[in-house]
Design a protein around this motif. Structure first.
Motif, mmCIF file in Angstrom:
data_model
loop_
_atom_site.group_PDB
_atom_site.id
_atom_site.type_symbol
_atom_site.label_atom_id
_atom_site.label_comp_id
_atom_site.label_asym_id
_atom_site.label_seq_id
_atom_site.Cartn_x
_atom_site.Cartn_y
_atom_site.Cartn_z
ATOM 1 N N THR A 133 14.983 -11.243 -2.596
ATOM 2 C CA THR A 133 15.013 -12.289 -3.755
ATOM 3 C C THR A 133 16.045 -11.876 -4.640
ATOM 4 O OG1 THR A 133 13.666 -10.312 -4.872
ATOM 5 C CG2 THR A 133 12.584 -12.185 -3.585
ATOM 6 N N ASP B 277 12.557 -14.784 5.813
ATOM 7 C CA ASP B 277 12.424 -14.559 4.645
ATOM 8 C C ASP B 277 13.782 -14.208 3.976
ATOM 9 O OD1 ASP B 277 9.900 -15.602 3.817
ATOM 10 O OD2 ASP B 277 8.962 -13.820 3.821
ATOM 11 N N ASP C 290 14.573 -7.072 11.641
ATOM 12 C CA ASP C 290 15.393 -8.110 11.078
ATOM 13 C C ASP C 290 16.445 -7.562 10.246
ATOM 14 O OD1 ASP C 290 15.171 -11.091 9.923
ATOM 15 O OD2 ASP C 290 15.378 -9.806 8.301
ATOM 16 N N PRO D 117 11.338 -10.114 -0.411
ATOM 17 C CA PRO D 117 10.101 -9.800 0.014
ATOM 18 C C PRO D 117 10.186 -8.460 1.101
ATOM 19 C CG PRO D 117 10.698 -11.565 1.166
ATOM 20 C CD PRO D 117 11.600 -11.172 0.122
ATOM 21 N N TRP E 106 6.652 -9.820 3.743
ATOM 22 C CA TRP E 106 7.531 -10.597 4.632
ATOM 23 C C TRP E 106 7.139 -11.349 5.702
ATOM 24 C CZ3 TRP E 106 9.381 -9.651 9.334
ATOM 25 C CH2 TRP E 106 10.615 -9.926 9.823
ATOM 26 N N GLN E 107 7.901 -12.418 5.915
ATOM 27 C CA GLN E 107 7.733 -13.051 7.320
ATOM 28 C C GLN E 107 9.191 -13.433 7.822
ATOM 29 O OE1 GLN E 107 5.075 -16.490 7.202
ATOM 30 N NE2 GLN E 107 4.413 -15.882 5.179
ATOM 31 N N GLU E 108 9.335 -13.762 8.878
ATOM 32 C CA GLU E 108 10.579 -13.774 9.556
ATOM 33 C C GLU E 108 11.245 -15.061 9.025
ATOM 34 O OE1 GLU E 108 8.999 -11.527 13.051
ATOM 35 O OE2 GLU E 108 8.095 -12.798 11.510
ATOM 36 N N TRP F 293 10.149 -6.176 9.946
ATOM 37 C CA TRP F 293 11.182 -6.152 8.762
ATOM 38 C C TRP F 293 12.374 -5.293 9.163
ATOM 39 C CZ3 TRP F 293 12.780 -2.225 5.517
ATOM 40 C CH2 TRP F 293 13.254 -2.652 4.270
#
Length: 267
Positions: free
Chosen positions: A247, A244, A32, A232, A240-242, A29
């Motif tokens: 929000t 995402d 990213d 997330p 979290w995922q790649e 995360w």
């Protein structure tokens, strides 16, 4: 009952057993965020690095990483178990990065909230300002003070958790309370183990920072907030995922921050 400074901090391997992160979600995360928000270089300071696993992930991603922590036990463990970064002892309330100008400062897992007073928070942000190159990023994730406005579900009853490590079963009972005067979330955690050792109580606290308060103090130190949202993230549910995207709200239990040091702000 025997008091302990911090059972998990004093025993880093036990910490990682209690809070496993096999997918390195926190490190991924963070990487990213650095890419998404355009970290201008590769030099990263991970302040409050703990066991070093996130710093090591950033190192494997091609970053030149310095991991900093106040715990000698954590630093010794990190140097052996998560090599690659340069590890140094430093206090997040005020630290000196020397002549190195970092492209990003990373502060994960509510480490920033150990700044309990305004002076400590100012010391942290002033140190970040001195340590960052113009345009450098501050990336942080932490508990969200606003979550506790009108909510008591985390405060109503103690939380009980258990795990087994190296044949010993550990059990923790955690009680949270809000100290409104000090603006702190206080935690009492009692540990028991089936190896015959006496119970141990750990007391700690986090500053409850609210989103608008955080924006204000960041602006006062020359930071422009690029993202401030509840998920997330690495410790949200679902995690979290790649790919995402944020929000855009700030209502959840976690708060995720990305801020950029404006070029004119660096001394």
């Amino acid at each position: 009952m025997t008091a302990t400074t911090n059972l998990l901090t004093d025993n880093p391997a036990l910490y990682e057993a209690r809070f496993p992160d096999p997918g390195r979600i926190a490190g991924r995360w963070t990487e990213d965020c650095l890419r998404r928000y355009g970290a201008l270089g590769l030099r990263v300071l991970d302040i409050g690095c703990g066991t070093g696993r996130d710093a090591a992930h950033l190192h494997r991603s091609g970053r030149a990483v310095t991991g900093a922590d106040l715990s000698d036990a954590m630093l010794a463990y990190a140097r052996v178990q998560h090599p690659g970064p340069h590890y140094v002892r430093a206090d997040l309330h005020g630290f000196d990065a020397g002549k190195c100008a970092f492209d990003a400062v990373v502060c994960l897992d509510s480490a920033l909230l150990y700044c309990h007073t305004n002076d400590q928070l100012d010391g942290f942000l002033a140190s970040c300002r001195r340590s960052l190159a113009p345009g450098g990023l501050l990336v942080a994730e932490m508990r969200n003070g606003a979550f506790f406005l009108g909510r008591t579900d985390l405060l109503d009853t103690p939380a009980v958790n258990g795990f087994t490590w190296q044949g010993t079963a550990y059990r923790s009972t955690t009680t949270l309370s809000v100290d409104r005067t000090a603006q702190l979330l206080r935690r009492s955690r009692v540990w028991t183990a089936d190896d015959g050792s006496p119970p141990a109580e750990q007391r700690s606290a986090w500053r409850l920072l609210f989103p608008q308060e955080l924006r204000h103090v960041l602006a006062a130190h020359g930071f422009e907030v690029l993202a401030l949202h509840d998920g997330p993230g690495p410790r949200t549910e679902p995690p979290w995922q790649e790919g995402d995207l944020p929000t855009g709200t700030a209502d959840g239990d976690r708060l995720h921050l990305v801020a950029r040091l404006t070029p004119a702000s660096r001394p």
